[in-house]
Structures are given as structure tokens and as C-alpha cells.
Design a protein around this motif. Sequence first.
Motif, mmCIF file in Angstrom:
data_model
loop_
_atom_site.group_PDB
_atom_site.id
_atom_site.type_symbol
_atom_site.label_atom_id
_atom_site.label_comp_id
_atom_site.label_asym_id
_atom_site.label_seq_id
_atom_site.Cartn_x
_atom_site.Cartn_y
_atom_site.Cartn_z
ATOM 1 N N VAL A 184 -8.835 -9.108 19.788
ATOM 2 C CA VAL A 184 -8.024 -10.332 19.766
ATOM 3 C C VAL A 184 -8.887 -11.546 20.082
ATOM 4 C CG1 VAL A 184 -6.082 -11.547 20.840
ATOM 5 C CG2 VAL A 184 -5.932 -9.083 20.406
ATOM 6 N N THR A 185 -9.814 -11.381 21.009
ATOM 7 C CA THR A 185 -10.647 -12.502 21.459
ATOM 8 C C THR A 185 -12.110 -12.085 21.507
ATOM 9 O OG1 THR A 185 -8.875 -13.437 22.817
ATOM 10 C CG2 THR A 185 -11.120 -14.067 23.384
ATOM 11 N N ALA A 224 -3.795 -15.293 12.076
ATOM 12 C CA ALA A 224 -3.411 -15.330 13.482
ATOM 13 C C ALA A 224 -4.376 -16.158 14.330
ATOM 14 C CB ALA A 224 -3.334 -13.903 14.041
ATOM 15 N N LEU A 225 -5.418 -16.719 13.706
ATOM 16 C CA LEU A 225 -6.456 -17.425 14.455
ATOM 17 C C LEU A 225 -5.893 -18.698 15.075
ATOM 18 C CD1 LEU A 225 -9.484 -17.121 15.102
ATOM 19 C CD2 LEU A 225 -9.951 -18.653 13.175
ATOM 20 N N ARG A 226 -6.028 -18.809 16.404
ATOM 21 C CA ARG A 226 -5.537 -19.985 17.125
ATOM 22 C C ARG A 226 -6.662 -20.868 17.619
ATOM 23 N NH1 ARG A 226 -3.815 -19.069 21.558
ATOM 24 N NH2 ARG A 226 -4.198 -16.846 21.858
ATOM 25 N N THR A 273 -16.282 -13.802 9.555
ATOM 26 C CA THR A 273 -14.909 -13.900 9.048
ATOM 27 C C THR A 273 -14.234 -12.545 8.955
ATOM 28 O OG1 THR A 273 -15.641 -13.698 6.748
ATOM 29 C CG2 THR A 273 -15.512 -15.926 7.673
ATOM 30 N N HIS A 274 -15.024 -11.470 9.036
ATOM 31 C CA HIS A 274 -14.470 -10.136 8.792
ATOM 32 C C HIS A 274 -13.537 -9.665 9.909
ATOM 33 C CE1 HIS A 274 -18.444 -9.842 10.757
ATOM 34 N NE2 HIS A 274 -17.857 -8.923 11.504
ATOM 35 N N PHE A 275 -13.613 -10.315 11.089
ATOM 36 C CA PHE A 275 -12.701 -9.913 12.159
ATOM 37 C C PHE A 275 -11.246 -10.097 11.731
ATOM 38 C CE2 PHE A 275 -16.510 -11.058 14.708
ATOM 39 C CZ PHE A 275 -16.735 -9.807 15.256
ATOM 40 N N CYS A 276 -11.017 -11.118 10.918
ATOM 41 C CA CYS A 276 -9.645 -11.385 10.479
ATOM 42 C C CYS A 276 -9.122 -10.267 9.596
ATOM 43 C CB CYS A 276 -9.601 -12.710 9.721
ATOM 44 S SG CYS A 276 -10.253 -14.100 10.680
ATOM 45 N N ASN A 277 -10.028 -9.612 8.874
ATOM 46 C CA ASN A 277 -9.626 -8.497 8.007
ATOM 47 C C ASN A 277 -9.565 -7.192 8.772
ATOM 48 O OD1 ASN A 277 -9.677 -10.302 5.793
ATOM 49 N ND2 ASN A 277 -11.883 -9.995 5.568
ATOM 50 N N ILE A 278 -10.479 -7.047 9.748
ATOM 51 C CA ILE A 278 -10.536 -5.804 10.519
ATOM 52 C C ILE A 278 -9.388 -5.718 11.511
ATOM 53 C CG2 ILE A 278 -11.911 -4.530 12.204
ATOM 54 C CD1 ILE A 278 -14.409 -5.709 10.903
ATOM 55 N N THR A 313 -3.163 -21.680 9.326
ATOM 56 C CA THR A 313 -2.158 -22.606 9.844
ATOM 57 C C THR A 313 -1.765 -22.367 11.301
ATOM 58 O OG1 THR A 313 -0.443 -21.173 8.899
ATOM 59 C CG2 THR A 313 -1.180 -23.031 7.564
ATOM 60 N N SER A 314 -2.241 -21.286 11.900
ATOM 61 C CA SER A 314 -1.938 -21.044 13.313
ATOM 62 C C SER A 314 -2.917 -21.745 14.243
ATOM 63 C CB SER A 314 -1.952 -19.534 13.606
ATOM 64 O OG SER A 314 -0.931 -18.866 12.900
ATOM 65 N N LEU A 315 -3.945 -22.382 13.684
ATOM 66 C CA LEU A 315 -4.976 -23.005 14.506
ATOM 67 C C LEU A 315 -4.395 -24.043 15.457
ATOM 68 C CD1 LEU A 315 -8.008 -23.472 12.084
ATOM 69 C CD2 LEU A 315 -8.008 -22.237 14.261
ATOM 70 N N GLU A 316 -4.805 -23.915 16.712
ATOM 71 C CA GLU A 316 -4.444 -24.892 17.733
ATOM 72 C C GLU A 316 -5.676 -25.655 18.211
ATOM 73 O OE1 GLU A 316 -2.501 -22.754 20.831
ATOM 74 O OE2 GLU A 316 -0.979 -21.912 19.502
ATOM 75 N N HIS A 317 -6.834 -25.027 18.112
ATOM 76 C CA HIS A 317 -8.085 -25.654 18.553
ATOM 77 C C HIS A 317 -9.127 -25.438 17.471
ATOM 78 C CE1 HIS A 317 -10.936 -26.822 21.959
ATOM 79 N NE2 HIS A 317 -11.709 -26.633 20.898
ATOM 80 N N LEU A 318 -9.636 -26.523 16.901
ATOM 81 C CA LEU A 318 -10.649 -26.463 15.861
ATOM 82 C C LEU A 318 -11.779 -27.409 16.242
ATOM 83 C CD1 LEU A 318 -11.624 -25.573 13.047
ATOM 84 C CD2 LEU A 318 -10.307 -27.468 12.079
ATOM 85 N N SER A 319 -12.957 -26.856 16.516
ATOM 86 C CA SER A 319 -14.072 -27.710 16.928
ATOM 87 C C SER A 319 -15.373 -27.247 16.294
ATOM 88 C CB SER A 319 -14.199 -27.750 18.454
ATOM 89 O OG SER A 319 -14.492 -26.477 18.982
#
Length: 666
Positions: free
Chosen positions: A169-170, A216-218, A184-189, A239-245
Amino acid sequence: MSPVGPTTLVMLLLSLVSLAASCTEQETSSLLQFISELSRDGGLSISWGNASDCCEWEGIACSSDGTTVTDVSLSSRSLQGPISPSLGNLTGLLRLNLSNNMLSGGLPLELLSSKSILVLDVSFNQLDGNMDDLASLAPRQPLQVLNISSNLFTGQFTSTTWKAMVNLVTLNASNNSFTGQIPTHFCNISPSFAVLEVSYNQLSSTVPKGLGNCSALRVLKAGHNNLRGSLPDELFSATSLEHLSFPNNYLNGVLDGSPIMNLRNLATLDLGGNNLAGSIPDSIGQLKELEELRLFNNFSGEISKVNFSTLHNLEILDLLDNSFTGTVPESIYSCRNLIALRLCGNNLLHGQLSPRIRNLKSLTFLSIGYNNFTNITNTLQILASCKNLTVLLIGSNFINETMPDDDSIDDISNNSLTGEIPTAIMLASEKTAAHFDPRIFDLPVYNNPSRQYRIHTVPKMLDLSSNKLTGVIPSDIGQVTSLLSLNISFNNLTGPIPPSICNLANLLVLDLSNNNITGEVPAALENLHFLSKFNVSNNDLEGPIPTGGQFGTFQNSSFGGNPKLCGSVLGRPCSSTEVGPVSIVDRKPFGSKVIFAIAFGVFFGVGVLYDQMGASANVEAYAHGSGGGLASPRPVMARRGYGLGRGLRGSCDNTRRLSGGKLGRR
């Protein structure tokens, strides 16, 4: 034999239960093996020796029935040496926290392949290796949270290497030396993957389009790397992003307003320190959840066209070093929760500060230097009613205007101000100066070979240099006993050095150079034991130079341009008729009108740069402890919102990094 009473029987049964409900011999052995392999165990061997049941040991927690070790929490224990693979034998272990120690070597594969560990935190240590061995892990590891930040890990994030992390998750891998591209593969795994922190590494290439598939990436933090190219539109599909830096990279192109509207949950947007250009899209105003917006880049255009009035949650707005034109948008004053506003270094902003800034009741930090603002008297009168304002930076505005006689606010160097130094110059009371919001600033950082440290301290500085001030130095300056730096060089001041300056026992820097000051150098200045930079050159001083205290460390350049001064440091002997300066300390009670105030400086442990005072080398020694009084550095986890960004122009906010633009790098 006497019959056994009921009370005795109960005690016997409880004793038997207690003996049964204890950790296993294997768990005890595994824990003891762990500390036996350490070169320094932080006193654990002694502490653990006080109880036979490992469930009672310091830093160890067990299941409710007392039979299985579930938690090993040994952060900040000064542990040194390798992490023993024996910890992998704790078959019921759920959480392992060994952060903030001095552990070295690799991360044992036995921990990553554990069938029970859900949370593994080994951040802020000296662990190394490229973690390629992860490719051999059996699939479907239960690990959910992995924090390996602030270590010495290398290598790349490949899909084959991390393919077993299906429940992750983190992942916090910031402040290491990872290369390649953002994974990026964590999102698929792992379908629940929500937090990815890879800041302060050596990641390169472009921002991958595949990040848009992270439904699910926040949190996505990838600042302080070597990323290049433009931001792909696909990124804004997450679209779930809350923090983008992405601060402090080499990103370019324009910020497209249409895709960014998809990020309706965004609370933090930090793109500062890149090469993005063009105008700020109007659609920024539709991101109503925004709390922090940092866009110090090469943006241009009429800033007043951006509607900030809908951003009621906005707390930090940083638009440093752009090329905006026009006036400050009135819509900014609708951001009622704003804590920090930085418009410094835009050069083309003009006009007067609006009285509506009083609506910003929470504003503590305001930086508008290096623009073309006018009417300093009106500005200071308006800001006087901003009761929570603790930092004001307005340098290089108000050209050729006259210094007002009433209360003013510091850091007003290089403004061509004229007139006398007012008897009351106030930025913030000492009470409020100690309560800066840590999210606002680029907190000071220095590094040993493996970690970041942050020093929580706010030195006080008064800088009135390079103006056209006249008159004498007010004796009331001696009442601000917490002052660490006083710079009033390059003015037209006259009269003597007030002996009251000798009351500033904490003073590190005193620069009175390039004025028309007369009289002697007070001998009582020898009592300023922390003084590391002293400059009275190019005045009209006379008599012997003091020789005691710190005066034995100052070079002749500190006194040059004063032909009536004498002393060995100048190679100009004093005649026998000349009498040394008399030590007189002004003990006058604190005047009711007098509060010289207090600007701010941010120390780096590797040095601090007071840009216009040239004091970096001397204050660096103080930051390392020779000056006394600084709090000991302590390691801290990276937290959201730390820092207004990279590359603060020293002439703008009187602070800048000494680490080549890579904060937190080794």
C-alpha cells in the motif's frame, strides 16, 4: 499435609497460566541473537535481562494471549551494526520498526520474505545494497508498508524485482540513490497501492504515463531528482491523488489546465523549481480542496487573471521567482485560511498592498521582495494590523522612498530608504517568533553519510544594510538581547558605537561598516563571546582596537579604512598617550517604545548564508555547535509540505541552500 486453601489454589493456577502464556524459546533466542550481532545495542541487553519473558522486554509487544511477539519497536535507540536475519524467525511478527538508528549492511531477505510482517520501517539508517535479491521472493508477500527512506540503497525499481509485493500500500524510498524511472508497476501488482515517495534520489527519464493507471494512488512525491520532459496528460487520470509533488527536477513545457481539473481531491500541488512556463491555468481555481500550491518556476502573464477566491482551504501559496505582471490579485484575499504567501522575485509586480490583506487573519509569513511595490508607509500601516504576521520580507521595493518615523518592519535592506533609524522597528514579538509553522519553511538540513537532520531553531536578524539611513545608532538596540545578527552597513550613519550593543550577549554577527561612525571601539565588546564576524571598516573611528575576547580572531580587514584606529592587528602601534577604550555598558531600563525586531534566518548545519552580510563561514561554525545555544540536531521523517522549495534566492528571502540545489543529498 495441610489442605490447600482456595486463595493459594487461585495463586497457583495464575502462576501456571503465567508460565504458559509467555513467548516461545525460539522467539527469545531470535531476539537475543539480534542484539548479540550489534556492535552497540543501546543498553537493550541489560534491560532485557531483567525479565525472563520476552513479552515483557522493552520495545517488544505480544499478542493478547501473551504467546506471540507481534511488534518489535526499537526506533531511536542508537543501535549500531547489522540487522540479524534471525528476526525473520518471529513467525507472528506484524510490525518491525528499527528507524532512526545507525544500522548498516543489507536489508535481510528474511524480513522481506516474512509470511507475517505487514509494516517494515528501517528508515534513517545506513543500510545499503541494490535489493536485486527481491526477485527471488516467493509471490504474494503480506507486506503492506515498506519504509526504507534515508539510507544508502541503490539500483532500479523493476517489475521483476518487486513482483512479490502484491499487497503493498505504501512505499517510501526517498533519500537514497535509486536510479532509473519512477516505478509504475506497483499499481498493476497491488490494486490498493496508495502512497509512493521517491524524492531525493537519482531518478531520471521522463514522468511515465503509466502513473495514470494508479487508480488508488493518493500520494506521489518525486521531487529532487533528475526528471525531465513535460507532465503527461495521462498522469491526471489518477483521480484519487491528494498530494502531487515534483519539485526541483528539470521538467519543462506548460501546465495544461484541462487535465488538471480531474484531480478534484488534490490538497497539495508542488511543481516548483522546474522549467515549466506559460501562464497558470485558470482551472487551478476549481481545485477547491487545495491547501498548498507551490509553482515557483518560469510562469508569466497577468497573475490577476487567476481566480483564487474559491480556494478557501488554501494555506500556502508560493509563487516565487516567476515573471508575473500586474498587481496582486484581489482574489487572494479571499483565501481566509492562508498562512504563507510568497510572491518574491517576480520583478514586474507593482502597485500598493491592498488593505484587504487584513482579511487574512492566519497569515504568518509574507514575502513580496524584488518587485516594484510602492508606498512603504501605507504598506507598514496596513501590515501593523496583521497581528499574527511573524515574518515579513519586503526588500528591493519602495525605491527612493523615505523611511517612516513610526513602527516599521525588518528585512528592508536594499530599498534606498532615507531618514533616521526609527526608535521602534518591529517585525514580530519574541513570543510569536518562536512559533513558526514548520510547513512554511525550507527547514534546515545537513547530512552525515546516510541521513537528513533538521535543526528546529529560528535565529533573529536585523538587516538594514544598503539604504540611505542617517543619524545615530539608537542606544535602545541594546534591549533586544536575543538578537543574533545586526547589519546596518552601507548607510550614512554618524555618531559613536553605542555601548549598549555590548548587552547583546548572543550576537554572532555585527556589521557597522561603510558609514560615518566616529569615536572609539568600546572595549566592552570583548564580552560578546559568540561574536564570529565583526566589521567596522570604512568609518571614522579612532583610538586603540580592543584585544581581548573574540577580537583576537578578527583580521585587519575588519578595521580597515579607519586611519585614526591603532593596534597590532593594523600594524599601527598606539602611542603611550592613547588610553584604551573604557568599558561602559548601558543598563538603561527597557523603554516602552523600544522593540527592535526580529527578522529570521534559517540555519543549515553545513552552513547558513546571510546573503547580504557575507557571514556564511562564521555562522557555519556556530551551526556546528561552536557558537553554543543551538538545539542538538535530530532526525525527522519527511512530512507533507516541508519547505517552500528549492533554490531560494539569497537576495530574496535571505536564505539559500549550500548543497548545490539538492537538499538532503549526500
